[in-house]
Every structure is written in C-alpha cells, then in structure tokens.
Design a protein around this motif. Sequence first.
Motif, PDB file in Angstrom:
ATOM      1  N   THR A  39      31.959  -2.976   3.934  1.00 42.52           N
ATOM      2  CA  THR A  39      33.178  -2.407   4.508  1.00 42.52           C
ATOM      3  C   THR A  39      34.137  -2.122   3.364  1.00 42.52           C
ATOM      4  OG1 THR A  39      34.232  -4.560   4.777  1.00 42.52           O
ATOM      5  CG2 THR A  39      32.933  -3.753   6.645  1.00 42.52           C
ATOM      6  N   GLY A  40      35.228  -1.452   3.677  1.00 42.51           N
ATOM      7  CA  GLY A  40      36.243  -1.210   2.670  1.00 42.51           C
ATOM      8  C   GLY A  40      37.318  -2.287   2.720  1.00 42.51           C
ATOM      9  N   GLY A  41      38.084  -2.396   1.659  1.00 36.69           N
ATOM     10  CA  GLY A  41      39.192  -3.342   1.611  1.00 36.69           C
ATOM     11  C   GLY A  41      39.422  -3.856   0.208  1.00 36.69           C
ATOM     12  N   TYR A  42      40.394  -4.730   0.113  1.00 36.20           N
ATOM     13  CA  TYR A  42      40.702  -5.371  -1.162  1.00 36.20           C
ATOM     14  C   TYR A  42      39.827  -6.610  -1.323  1.00 36.20           C
ATOM     15  CZ  TYR A  42      44.907  -2.524  -1.352  1.00 36.20           C
ATOM     16  OH  TYR A  42      45.770  -1.476  -1.396  1.00 36.20           O
ATOM     17  N   ILE A  43      39.336  -6.845  -2.513  1.00 37.83           N
ATOM     18  CA  ILE A  43      38.618  -8.085  -2.772  1.00 37.83           C
ATOM     19  C   ILE A  43      39.675  -9.178  -2.854  1.00 37.83           C
ATOM     20  CG2 ILE A  43      37.142  -9.377  -4.345  1.00 37.83           C
ATOM     21  CD1 ILE A  43      35.812  -6.740  -5.092  1.00 37.83           C
ATOM     22  N   LYS A  79      33.444  -4.981  -9.816  1.00 37.47           N
ATOM     23  CA  LYS A  79      34.781  -5.107  -9.241  1.00 37.47           C
ATOM     24  C   LYS A  79      35.231  -6.554  -9.352  1.00 37.47           C
ATOM     25  CE  LYS A  79      35.037  -0.856  -7.782  1.00 37.47           C
ATOM     26  NZ  LYS A  79      36.055   0.073  -8.240  1.00 37.47           N
ATOM     27  N   LYS A  80      36.545  -6.753  -9.292  1.00 40.28           N
ATOM     28  CA  LYS A  80      37.099  -8.102  -9.401  1.00 40.28           C
ATOM     29  C   LYS A  80      38.137  -8.328  -8.305  1.00 40.28           C
ATOM     30  CE  LYS A  80      40.579  -6.917 -12.890  1.00 40.28           C
ATOM     31  NZ  LYS A  80      40.554  -5.494 -12.728  1.00 40.28           N
ATOM     32  N   THR A  81      38.574  -9.564  -8.184  1.00 41.44           N
ATOM     33  CA  THR A  81      39.579  -9.915  -7.190  1.00 41.44           C
ATOM     34  C   THR A  81      40.807  -9.014  -7.369  1.00 41.44           C
ATOM     35  OG1 THR A  81      38.801 -12.190  -7.161  1.00 41.44           O
ATOM     36  CG2 THR A  81      41.007 -11.794  -6.280  1.00 41.44           C
ATOM     37  N   GLY A  82      41.274  -8.471  -6.251  1.00 38.48           N
ATOM     38  CA  GLY A  82      42.429  -7.573  -6.268  1.00 38.48           C
ATOM     39  C   GLY A  82      42.062  -6.106  -6.232  1.00 38.48           C
ATOM     40  N   ASP A  83      40.835  -5.776  -6.620  1.00 36.79           N
ATOM     41  CA  ASP A  83      40.406  -4.375  -6.601  1.00 36.79           C
ATOM     42  C   ASP A  83      40.198  -3.899  -5.167  1.00 36.79           C
ATOM     43  OD1 ASP A  83      40.402  -4.291  -9.359  1.00 36.79           O
ATOM     44  OD2 ASP A  83      38.217  -4.337  -9.560  1.00 36.79           O
ATOM     45  N   PHE A  84      40.491  -2.630  -4.929  1.00 37.79           N
ATOM     46  CA  PHE A  84      40.199  -2.019  -3.639  1.00 37.79           C
ATOM     47  C   PHE A  84      38.830  -1.367  -3.741  1.00 37.79           C
ATOM     48  CE2 PHE A  84      40.049   1.337  -0.504  1.00 37.79           C
ATOM     49  CZ  PHE A  84      40.500   0.662   0.629  1.00 37.79           C
ATOM     50  N   VAL A  85      38.005  -1.554  -2.706  1.00 33.46           N
ATOM     51  CA  VAL A  85      36.695  -0.922  -2.669  1.00 33.46           C
ATOM     52  C   VAL A  85      36.531  -0.154  -1.361  1.00 33.46           C
ATOM     53  CG1 VAL A  85      35.580  -2.596  -4.191  1.00 33.46           C
ATOM     54  CG2 VAL A  85      35.553  -2.990  -1.740  1.00 33.46           C
ATOM     55  N   GLU A  86      35.862   0.960  -1.454  1.00 34.40           N
ATOM     56  CA  GLU A  86      35.518   1.757  -0.281  1.00 34.40           C
ATOM     57  C   GLU A  86      34.198   1.244   0.289  1.00 34.40           C
ATOM     58  OE1 GLU A  86      37.305   4.232   0.966  1.00 34.40           O
ATOM     59  OE2 GLU A  86      38.753   4.528  -0.657  1.00 34.40           O
ATOM     60  N   GLU A  90      29.826   0.628  -5.038  1.00 36.80           N
ATOM     61  CA  GLU A  90      29.121  -0.389  -5.827  1.00 36.80           C
ATOM     62  C   GLU A  90      30.078  -1.510  -6.237  1.00 36.80           C
ATOM     63  OE1 GLU A  90      26.312  -0.817  -9.794  1.00 36.80           O
ATOM     64  OE2 GLU A  90      27.434   1.040  -9.499  1.00 36.80           O
ATOM     65  N   ILE A  91      29.677  -2.738  -5.961  1.00 37.91           N
ATOM     66  CA  ILE A  91      30.476  -3.884  -6.402  1.00 37.91           C
ATOM     67  C   ILE A  91      29.754  -4.719  -7.449  1.00 37.91           C
ATOM     68  CG2 ILE A  91      31.878  -3.992  -4.313  1.00 37.91           C
ATOM     69  CD1 ILE A  91      30.190  -6.393  -3.434  1.00 37.91           C
ATOM     70  N   ALA A  92      28.414  -4.559  -7.549  1.00 41.52           N
ATOM     71  CA  ALA A  92      27.658  -5.322  -8.540  1.00 41.52           C
ATOM     72  C   ALA A  92      26.292  -4.687  -8.738  1.00 41.52           C
ATOM     73  CB  ALA A  92      27.493  -6.767  -8.093  1.00 41.52           C
ATOM     74  N   SER A 116      39.772  -7.865   2.422  1.00 37.78           N
ATOM     75  CA  SER A 116      40.964  -7.929   3.257  1.00 37.78           C
ATOM     76  C   SER A 116      41.619  -6.557   3.312  1.00 37.78           C
ATOM     77  CB  SER A 116      41.936  -8.957   2.673  1.00 37.78           C
ATOM     78  OG  SER A 116      43.182  -8.912   3.329  1.00 37.78           O
ATOM     79  N   ASP A 117      42.406  -6.336   4.375  1.00 36.42           N
ATOM     80  CA  ASP A 117      43.153  -5.085   4.489  1.00 36.42           C
ATOM     81  C   ASP A 117      44.370  -5.044   3.566  1.00 36.42           C
ATOM     82  OD1 ASP A 117      41.407  -4.142   6.419  1.00 36.42           O
ATOM     83  OD2 ASP A 117      42.629  -4.873   8.082  1.00 36.42           O
ATOM     84  N   VAL A 118      44.800  -6.210   3.112  1.00 39.81           N
ATOM     85  CA  VAL A 118      45.976  -6.296   2.237  1.00 39.81           C
ATOM     86  C   VAL A 118      45.574  -6.878   0.894  1.00 39.81           C
ATOM     87  CG1 VAL A 118      47.623  -6.499   4.133  1.00 39.81           C
ATOM     88  CG2 VAL A 118      46.630  -8.553   3.161  1.00 39.81           C
ATOM     89  N   PRO A 119      46.207  -6.424  -0.172  1.00 43.93           N
ATOM     90  CA  PRO A 119      45.851  -6.969  -1.490  1.00 43.93           C
ATOM     91  C   PRO A 119      46.255  -8.443  -1.597  1.00 43.93           C
ATOM     92  CG  PRO A 119      47.728  -5.481  -1.680  1.00 43.93           C
ATOM     93  CD  PRO A 119      47.252  -5.406  -0.262  1.00 43.93           C
TER      94      PRO A 119
END
Length: 131
Positions: A39-43, A79-86, A90-92, A116-119
Amino acid sequence: SALEKLIETVTAQGGDPELIRHPEKFKKAAFTHTVRAKTGGYIAKTDTEAYGLASLALGAGRNTAEDSIDYAAGIMLKKKTGDFVEEGEEIATLYANDETLFAAAEEKLLSATVLSDVPPAPEPLIYDIIK
C-alpha cells in the motif's frame, strides 16, 4: 580519514582490507528479488530486529554456531523511516543464492514495516548529553 579508519579496523579484526578498497571483489548473490510496498503511505516504523531475521532467512547469518554464513546474501533497503512510498514502489532488494528463500524473507520484511497516512514525528538526533 574515515575510510582509512575503517580499513584499520577491518585489518585489526583479521579482515581483508582489499574488500574495503575494492568493493567490486565482494561475492555477488545469484538471485535478487524486489520487495514492493503493498500500500502507499509514510514509513512510520520499522522493526529492525525483524529486518535482521529477514536477512538471516536469506542466509546472511547463523541460527547455530555450526551454520555457515552466505556473505553474498542480504538486504539493500531503498527507503527509510519517514519516507513516503507509493503502492508498488520498491522498498528493498533481497539477495540470496537460493531463490526459494525470498518468500519468507519478504514476508518478514513487509510485516516489520509499518505504513501510515501521516508522517512520523522526527526523532531527536541527540537524546541526552552525559557530563
């Protein structure tokens, strides 16, 4: 100077400093696998212990002292904590010499990554100063 200190540390621990000077000499895994966000959201949070267990599942560690380590296996986090992903991003990338190991490692990695939906609130760089 940081590179020279790393080479000094690796040498002191019996490692091959040529691998630091020439990282292309590292063994390469036979297989790679891309892990994509479901899913999309902030890590918002990552369980680093579970990330380590995902790496272990790929062969990059030992369950017992008798087990061997596959030095080509592991995880490259994209990607790392705080990044937004669609969704689908790719995250890893997983690396292993046995492609049957990817499913369990991917499951561990995804379940250890909270979106999460919020950072997330930024973590402090310095928690305390000890005098």
